[in-house]
Design an enzyme around this catalytic site. Structure first.
Site, PDB file in Angstrom:
ATOM      1  N   ALA A 238      37.200  14.496  71.498  1.00 14.67           N
ATOM      2  CA  ALA A 238      37.666  13.705  72.639  1.00 14.67           C
ATOM      3  C   ALA A 238      39.192  13.713  72.689  1.00 14.67           C
ATOM      4  CB  ALA A 238      37.126  12.281  72.552  1.00 14.67           C
TER       5      ALA A 238
ATOM      6  N   ARG B 205      22.234   9.230  63.884  1.00 14.16           N
ATOM      7  CA  ARG B 205      23.221   8.281  64.385  1.00 14.16           C
ATOM      8  C   ARG B 205      22.619   6.906  64.542  1.00 14.16           C
ATOM      9  NH1 ARG B 205      26.793  11.097  69.243  1.00 14.16           N
ATOM     10  NH2 ARG B 205      28.623  10.018  68.533  1.00 14.16           N
TER      11      ARG B 205
ATOM     12  N   ARG C 211      32.179   3.903  72.672  1.00  6.70           N
ATOM     13  CA  ARG C 211      32.363   4.943  73.684  1.00  6.70           C
ATOM     14  C   ARG C 211      32.316   4.420  75.120  1.00  6.70           C
ATOM     15  NH1 ARG C 211      31.624  10.544  72.820  1.00  6.70           N
ATOM     16  NH2 ARG C 211      31.817  10.871  70.607  1.00  6.70           N
TER      17      ARG C 211
END
Ligand SMILES: Cc1cc2nc3c(=O)[nH]c(=O)nc-3n(C[C@H](O)[C@H](O)[C@H](O)COP(=O)(O)OP(=O)(O)OC[C@H]3O[C@@H](n4cnc5c(N)ncnc54)[C@H](O)[C@@H]3O)c2cc1C
Ligand SMILES: *[C@@H]1O[C@H](CO)[C@@H](O)[C@H](O)[C@H]1NC(C)=O
Ligand SMILES: *[C@@H]1O[C@H](CO)[C@@H](O)[C@H](O)[C@H]1NC(C)=O
Length: 438
Positions: A333, A202, A111
């Site tokens: 996104a 995560r 990211r």
């Protein structure tokens, strides 16, 4: 400011806001300012994936070689694995029940690197930091907007685009004002995000650590995996030239979708034991991988009730502010980038002037709202299906192709086709207005 047709204020410099700023900066007659609350642009340390639809836009912006450099591999358009779906919630080795593939497969990034490409493409002087928007005012429908920030400063613009994420302040004010003006109290239900019923863990794993077990390469170093089980699933794929594996482990209470989760903040650190206990009894390939995550974070996943509107006069919502969605189609996104591409195309078009801005925003909404909301719903439904809670339950021969059909939107239209459709709609609606005035 000679030659400038109008000034665009972008509230929020995440993926959506920065993509819009870069796309608009290609039009010399549009003045762009980005107001970001934080002290700098930043993304979290995790993976993000996009599909060929989004790649088409990045190429259109002339950024494909920059993005190719930081992708998991150089995207070349050949057929690639989207996801390899396995039944994994048993101690024995699992098995594939569906292979989703597409031209380009899923294109994966870190990211922070992804955001940096947009940051680097931003012209000087456009970004303003420490500018948390509190409110905006518009004293007259045709005049400029005034923005009020938390540092007691103000700014003016002709159009405001709220790219301020899932907790958008622009969405709140826009819907409150619309509800008050039209008496549609129902609009107020769309201000606060609601819990999806899902919590995720995560983590990132260096590929070397994962591969060295038994000297064998872990399947996910090469192939994006979707390990499925009852009310749980684990997604993993490699990023950064296949040097790191990004893991997202989901666990759900589908009956709680739409409720308010009590967990605040939405993101916390948690123990490895909590993560491992959650997937106790799953196939070794999954458990081995999760054991490599020393410090997982836990996220409460929210989404929006699909909005009935994305715009109001000269204010528009973009990205998560408009359609924050669950992550199960890797599309939030990508949809933000698509919003930015379509909106920039409309604003840059010769038919759009200071006087026709509200109509240009309606054209944006006309094209973007149906797809944005479709993907929001579809993404949620896909997550339910991955966890055997959909209409197909765990009938795997039926479930696999049904999961595949959920992705049909990826190539039913193209972003360039959508941009052309938006401009046609704008031009036709302006012509119709002229006829009406006569
Ligand atoms: C677990 C998970 C995995 C995901 N995986 C994927 C994936 O693989 N692929 C994909 O396409 N999508 C994925 N998504 C979704 C994706 O991350 C988001 O849709 C996307 O980042 C949204 O970008 P944005 O610019 O709209 O919002 P944000 O990234 O939230 O940016 C908003 C910006 O606005 C700023 N801001 C907020 N309020 C104000 C204010 N009042 N004034 C000024 N600035 C403000 C913030 O500081 C921030 O910089 C995932 C999401 C999650 C939760
Ligand atoms: C903003 O103004 C208020 C009231 O005048 C004041 O209390 C506050 O300290 C100011 N904040 C900043 C950041 O200047
Ligand atoms: C979309 O892609 C799939 C897989 O490549 C293909 O089978 C299908 O025909 C495509 N659909 C359209 C409308 O192009």
């Amino acid at each position: 400011m000679s030659g400038v047709k109008f000034r665009v204020a972008i509230c929020g410099g995440g993926i959506g806001g920065l993509c819009l700023a870069v796309a608009l900066s290609r039009h010399p007659n549009i003045k762009v300012e980005v107001y970001e609350a934080a002290a700098r642009f930043k993304e979290i340390g995790a993976g993000v994936m996009i599909w060929s639809r989004t790649w088409e836009i990045l190429a259109h912006l002339g950024l494909d070689s920059n993005f190719a450099e930081i992708a998991h591999a150089i995207p070349d358009g050949s057929d690639g694995v989207g996801f390899d779906y396995r039944k994994s919630d048993q101690p024995m080795e699992g098995h594939r029940f569906y292979l989703f593939h597409r031209p380009y497969g899923c294109i994966r990034f870190h990211r922070a690197h992804f955001l940096d490409v947009f940051v680097d493409a931003l012209p000087d002087g456009v970004a303003h930091f420490g500018k948390r928007l509190l409110s905006y005012t518009q004293n007259n429908l045709h005049g400029p907007l005034e923005l009020q920030f938390s540092d007691n400063t103000t700014a003016r613009c002709d159009i405001l685009v709220g790219c301020d994420g899932i907790k958008s302040i622009v969405r709140k004010q826009m819907l409150e004002e619309k509800a008050a003006k039209t008496g549609q109290g129902e609009l107020l239900h769309h201000i606060d995000p609601v819990w999806t019923g899902t919590v995720i863990y995560r983590g990132l794993i260096p590929v070397d650590r994962l591969n060295n077990r038994d000297g064998l390469e872990h399947r996910t170093a090469e192939t994006p995996m979707m390990y499925c089980g009852k009310s749980k699933h684990v997604v993993s794929y490699s990023i950064s030239r296949r040097s790191i594996v990004n893991v997202v482990a989901c666990t759900s209470h589908p009956e709680l979708e739409g409720t308010v989760a009590c967990d605040e903040p939405w993101v916390v650190e948690c123990t490895q034991k909590e993560l491992l206990d959650c997937y106790d009894g799953w196939e070794p390939e999954v458990v081995d991988m999760l054991k490599c995550i020393e410090k997982p974070t836990r996220w409460v996943i929210h989404h929006l009730r699909p909005l009935p509107t994305y715009v109001s006069n000269k204010v528009a919502l973009l990205g998560d502010a408009a359609h924050a969605m669950s992550p199960h189609q890797g599309a939030g996104a990508g949809q933000a980038i698509e919003d930015a591409f379509i909106l920039a195309h409309l604003l840059g078009h010769q038919a759009t002037s200071l006087a026709t801005l509200p109509q240009a925003l309606l054209a944006y909404e006309h094209v973007r709202l149906p797809l944005g909301n479709h993907v929001l719903r579809g993404s949620y439904e896909s997550g339910v299906m991955y966890e055997f809670n959909g209409p197909q339950t765990d009938e795997l021969q039926v479930l696999g192709p049904a999961i595949g059909r959920q992705w049909n939107w990826l190539n039913e239209t193209t972003p360039v086709g959508e941009a052309e459709r938006a401009v046609r709609w704008l031009v036709e609606s302006l012509q119709a207005a002229v006829v009406e005035e006569r």
